[in-house]
Scaffold this motif. Structure first.
Motif, PDB file in Angstrom:
ATOM      1  N   ASP A  90       0.822  -1.213   0.000  1.00 38.02           N
ATOM      2  CA  ASP A  90       0.000   0.000   0.000  1.00 38.02           C
ATOM      3  C   ASP A  90       0.857   1.264   0.000  1.00 38.02           C
ATOM      4  O   ASP A  90       0.478   2.287  -0.583  1.00 38.02           O
ATOM      5  CB  ASP A  90      -0.937   0.000   1.208  1.00 38.02           C
ATOM      6  CG  ASP A  90      -1.973  -1.110   1.145  1.00 38.02           C
ATOM      7  OD1 ASP A  90      -2.175  -1.660   0.042  1.00 38.02           O
ATOM      8  OD2 ASP A  90      -2.565  -1.442   2.185  1.00 38.02           O
ATOM      9  N   MET A  91       2.003   1.180   0.653  1.00 35.99           N
ATOM     10  CA  MET A  91       2.897   2.325   0.724  1.00 35.99           C
ATOM     11  C   MET A  91       3.443   2.683  -0.658  1.00 35.99           C
ATOM     12  O   MET A  91       3.435   3.853  -1.065  1.00 35.99           O
ATOM     13  CB  MET A  91       4.061   2.003   1.677  1.00 35.99           C
ATOM     14  CG  MET A  91       5.015   3.143   1.933  1.00 35.99           C
ATOM     15  SD  MET A  91       6.245   2.673   3.190  1.00 35.99           S
ATOM     16  CE  MET A  91       7.134   1.365   2.334  1.00 35.99           C
ATOM     17  N   VAL A  92       3.886   1.675  -1.392  1.00 43.01           N
ATOM     18  CA  VAL A  92       4.442   1.926  -2.727  1.00 43.01           C
ATOM     19  C   VAL A  92       3.352   2.393  -3.687  1.00 43.01           C
ATOM     20  O   VAL A  92       3.558   3.327  -4.473  1.00 43.01           O
ATOM     21  CB  VAL A  92       5.146   0.663  -3.275  1.00 43.01           C
ATOM     22  CG1 VAL A  92       5.543   0.863  -4.733  1.00 43.01           C
ATOM     23  CG2 VAL A  92       6.377   0.346  -2.451  1.00 43.01           C
ATOM     24  N   MET A  93       2.172   1.762  -3.628  1.00 49.12           N
ATOM     25  CA  MET A  93       1.077   2.160  -4.516  1.00 49.12           C
ATOM     26  C   MET A  93       0.660   3.604  -4.254  1.00 49.12           C
ATOM     27  O   MET A  93       0.474   4.389  -5.179  1.00 49.12           O
ATOM     28  CB  MET A  93      -0.113   1.220  -4.315  1.00 49.12           C
ATOM     29  CG  MET A  93       0.101  -0.176  -4.840  1.00 49.12           C
ATOM     30  SD  MET A  93       0.218  -0.236  -6.641  1.00 49.12           S
ATOM     31  CE  MET A  93      -1.452   0.212  -7.084  1.00 49.12           C
ATOM     32  N   GLY A  94       0.525   3.943  -2.970  1.00 46.95           N
ATOM     33  CA  GLY A  94       0.132   5.304  -2.624  1.00 46.95           C
ATOM     34  C   GLY A  94       1.194   6.315  -2.988  1.00 46.95           C
ATOM     35  O   GLY A  94       0.896   7.399  -3.501  1.00 46.95           O
ATOM     36  N   ALA A  95       2.450   5.956  -2.744  1.00 48.18           N
ATOM     37  CA  ALA A  95       3.555   6.865  -3.058  1.00 48.18           C
ATOM     38  C   ALA A  95       3.640   7.109  -4.561  1.00 48.18           C
ATOM     39  O   ALA A  95       3.884   8.234  -5.003  1.00 48.18           O
ATOM     40  CB  ALA A  95       4.869   6.286  -2.544  1.00 48.18           C
ATOM     41  N   ALA A  96       3.435   6.059  -5.345  1.00 51.73           N
ATOM     42  CA  ALA A  96       3.488   6.196  -6.803  1.00 51.73           C
ATOM     43  C   ALA A  96       2.438   7.184  -7.296  1.00 51.73           C
ATOM     44  O   ALA A  96       2.714   8.051  -8.140  1.00 51.73           O
ATOM     45  CB  ALA A  96       3.286   4.834  -7.464  1.00 51.73           C
ATOM     46  N   GLN A  97       1.242   7.075  -6.760  1.00 59.00           N
ATOM     47  CA  GLN A  97       0.167   7.994  -7.157  1.00 59.00           C
ATOM     48  C   GLN A  97       0.509   9.426  -6.766  1.00 59.00           C
ATOM     49  O   GLN A  97       0.321  10.362  -7.555  1.00 59.00           O
ATOM     50  CB  GLN A  97      -1.142   7.565  -6.512  1.00 59.00           C
ATOM     51  CG  GLN A  97      -2.311   8.486  -6.867  1.00 59.00           C
ATOM     52  CD  GLN A  97      -3.629   7.951  -6.333  1.00 59.00           C
ATOM     53  OE1 GLN A  97      -3.832   6.759  -6.224  1.00 59.00           O
ATOM     54  NE2 GLN A  97      -4.533   8.857  -5.989  1.00 59.00           N
ATOM     55  N   ASN A  98       1.003   9.608  -5.556  1.00 59.69           N
ATOM     56  CA  ASN A  98       1.340  10.958  -5.083  1.00 59.69           C
ATOM     57  C   ASN A  98       2.487  11.571  -5.881  1.00 59.69           C
ATOM     58  O   ASN A  98       2.493  12.779  -6.161  1.00 59.69           O
ATOM     59  CB  ASN A  98       1.704  10.920  -3.602  1.00 59.69           C
ATOM     60  CG  ASN A  98       0.506  10.608  -2.717  1.00 59.69           C
ATOM     61  OD1 ASN A  98      -0.638  10.834  -3.118  1.00 59.69           O
ATOM     62  ND2 ASN A  98       0.756  10.074  -1.539  1.00 59.69           N
ATOM     63  N   LEU A  99       3.460  10.736  -6.242  1.00 58.11           N
ATOM     64  CA  LEU A  99       4.633  11.246  -6.964  1.00 58.11           C
ATOM     65  C   LEU A  99       4.268  11.793  -8.342  1.00 58.11           C
ATOM     66  O   LEU A  99       4.964  12.673  -8.857  1.00 58.11           O
ATOM     67  CB  LEU A  99       5.685  10.152  -7.106  1.00 58.11           C
ATOM     68  CG  LEU A  99       6.485   9.826  -5.840  1.00 58.11           C
ATOM     69  CD1 LEU A  99       7.363   8.601  -6.066  1.00 58.11           C
ATOM     70  CD2 LEU A  99       7.339  11.018  -5.412  1.00 58.11           C
ATOM     71  N   LEU A 100       3.198  11.280  -8.935  1.00 58.17           N
ATOM     72  CA  LEU A 100       2.785  11.773 -10.246  1.00 58.17           C
ATOM     73  C   LEU A 100       2.401  13.247 -10.202  1.00 58.17           C
ATOM     74  O   LEU A 100       2.389  13.919 -11.231  1.00 58.17           O
ATOM     75  CB  LEU A 100       1.606  10.948 -10.781  1.00 58.17           C
ATOM     76  CG  LEU A 100       1.909   9.490 -11.149  1.00 58.17           C
ATOM     77  CD1 LEU A 100       0.637   8.799 -11.608  1.00 58.17           C
ATOM     78  CD2 LEU A 100       2.978   9.405 -12.234  1.00 58.17           C
ATOM     79  N   MET A 101       2.102  13.740  -9.007  1.00 60.49           N
ATOM     80  CA  MET A 101       1.719  15.144  -8.852  1.00 60.49           C
ATOM     81  C   MET A 101       2.873  16.007  -8.354  1.00 60.49           C
ATOM     82  O   MET A 101       2.704  17.198  -8.097  1.00 60.49           O
ATOM     83  CB  MET A 101       0.532  15.239  -7.893  1.00 60.49           C
ATOM     84  CG  MET A 101      -0.727  14.582  -8.436  1.00 60.49           C
ATOM     85  SD  MET A 101      -2.141  14.667  -7.296  1.00 60.49           S
ATOM     86  CE  MET A 101      -1.763  13.274  -6.216  1.00 60.49           C
ATOM     87  N   TYR A 151      11.584   9.172   2.231  1.00 62.77           N
ATOM     88  CA  TYR A 151      11.010   8.647   3.474  1.00 62.77           C
ATOM     89  C   TYR A 151      10.714   7.153   3.383  1.00 62.77           C
ATOM     90  O   TYR A 151      10.735   6.435   4.392  1.00 62.77           O
ATOM     91  CB  TYR A 151       9.738   9.409   3.834  1.00 62.77           C
ATOM     92  CG  TYR A 151       8.520   9.017   3.030  1.00 62.77           C
ATOM     93  CD1 TYR A 151       7.621   8.065   3.505  1.00 62.77           C
ATOM     94  CD2 TYR A 151       8.268   9.588   1.781  1.00 62.77           C
ATOM     95  CE1 TYR A 151       6.503   7.705   2.772  1.00 62.77           C
ATOM     96  CE2 TYR A 151       7.156   9.232   1.048  1.00 62.77           C
ATOM     97  CZ  TYR A 151       6.282   8.286   1.538  1.00 62.77           C
ATOM     98  OH  TYR A 151       5.185   7.925   0.802  1.00 62.77           O
ATOM     99  N   LEU A 152      10.445   6.658   2.161  1.00 59.31           N
ATOM    100  CA  LEU A 152      10.160   5.237   1.982  1.00 59.31           C
ATOM    101  C   LEU A 152      11.356   4.385   2.398  1.00 59.31           C
ATOM    102  O   LEU A 152      11.209   3.352   3.050  1.00 59.31           O
ATOM    103  CB  LEU A 152       9.802   4.947   0.521  1.00 59.31           C
ATOM    104  CG  LEU A 152       8.513   5.572  -0.013  1.00 59.31           C
ATOM    105  CD1 LEU A 152       8.394   5.327  -1.505  1.00 59.31           C
ATOM    106  CD2 LEU A 152       7.306   5.013   0.713  1.00 59.31           C
ATOM    107  N   PHE A 153      12.532   4.841   2.000  1.00 60.52           N
ATOM    108  CA  PHE A 153      13.741   4.083   2.317  1.00 60.52           C
ATOM    109  C   PHE A 153      14.065   4.170   3.809  1.00 60.52           C
ATOM    110  O   PHE A 153      14.623   3.240   4.388  1.00 60.52           O
ATOM    111  CB  PHE A 153      14.896   4.594   1.463  1.00 60.52           C
ATOM    112  CG  PHE A 153      14.568   4.624  -0.011  1.00 60.52           C
ATOM    113  CD1 PHE A 153      14.312   3.447  -0.697  1.00 60.52           C
ATOM    114  CD2 PHE A 153      14.468   5.815  -0.704  1.00 60.52           C
ATOM    115  CE1 PHE A 153      13.979   3.457  -2.047  1.00 60.52           C
ATOM    116  CE2 PHE A 153      14.146   5.843  -2.053  1.00 60.52           C
ATOM    117  CZ  PHE A 153      13.897   4.654  -2.724  1.00 60.52           C
ATOM    118  N   ALA A 154      13.710   5.281   4.424  1.00 63.49           N
ATOM    119  CA  ALA A 154      13.908   5.423   5.870  1.00 63.49           C
ATOM    120  C   ALA A 154      13.009   4.426   6.614  1.00 63.49           C
ATOM    121  O   ALA A 154      13.413   3.848   7.626  1.00 63.49           O
ATOM    122  CB  ALA A 154      13.599   6.849   6.310  1.00 63.49           C
TER     123      ALA A 154
END
Length: 208
Positions: free
Chosen positions: A164-175, A187-190
């Motif tokens: 869920d973290m990667v899916m959500g991050a991917a969507q947010n990064l598009l913006m 922050y994901l790697f942290a």
């Protein structure tokens, strides 16, 4: 040879269709617009695909497979399974460059299309996500046995969080503007680092 040419042409159509979807949205993908981009007639397209829906699904699968392959390639050269798998896997799985940005835009259009249309496409996506979660769960359990991941956290919980973290991050990064995406995703790697077991320091006895 004809079979190779036919498959190659279908892939080309899928690639161009995915670009139209990524740049202008699914509503921009018409057979007329696609034929114009390819420099051919609508009649030629019908030789490779029976309907617009077939073209849409081919475009989605083209982008989806490229994301999956990108992630597999990222870990292919690693010698052994470790928590360090997550770093290149997450990096490869996020829209951090122009190519992956295009693929993710198409993938999110795919999810919207499947949710609204239902049918075979939605079933395939649900099955794929389910299979991925099973593989991820097995991966986490293997890492825990090797002492690479903390054992005080339920592996199923880590699996849900990671997916869920990667899916959500991917969507947010598009913006997020492209130059800022790498730092925005740091922050994901942290969080991944927090999964490492805390090592108890070795105390060396002082001679009397």
């Amino acid at each position: 040879m004809r079979k190779v040419d036919h498959d190659s042409r279908r892939e080309e159509v899928a690639s161009v269709a995915s670009r139209l979807i990524a740049e202008k949205g699914l509503e921009a993908l018409t057979t007329r617009a696609l034929a114009k981009e390819l420099g051919c007639s609508i009649g030629v397209l019908s030789h490779y695909f029976n309907s617009k829906e077939e073209i849409v699904m081919a475009a989605f699968k083209w982008a989806d497979q490229r994301i999956d392959q990108r992630m597999q390639n990222a870990i292919a050269e690693l010698d052994e399974i470790s928590l360090d798998y997550f770093i290149p896997m997450i990096t490869a799985g996020l829209p951090l460059d122009e190519a992956s940005d295009r693929e993710w835009r198409v993938r999110f259009n795919l999810y919207h299309y499947c949710l609204t249309k239902g049918g075979k496409g939605l079933k395939e996506q649900i099955e794929k996500i389910s299979q991925f979660r099973v593989l991820m769960d097995e991966f986490i359990r293997t890492l825990q046995k090797k002492g690479e991941v903390r054992r005080d956290i339920d592996p199923e919980l880590i699996t849900k969080m990671a997916f869920d973290m990667v899916m959500g991050a991917a969507q947010n990064l598009l913006m997020v503007p492209m130059p800022e995406r790498q730092s925005h995703a740091a922050y994901l790697f942290a969080i991944v680092e927090k999964l490492r077991p805390v090592k108890t320091p070795t105390i060396t006895a002082v001679p009397a």
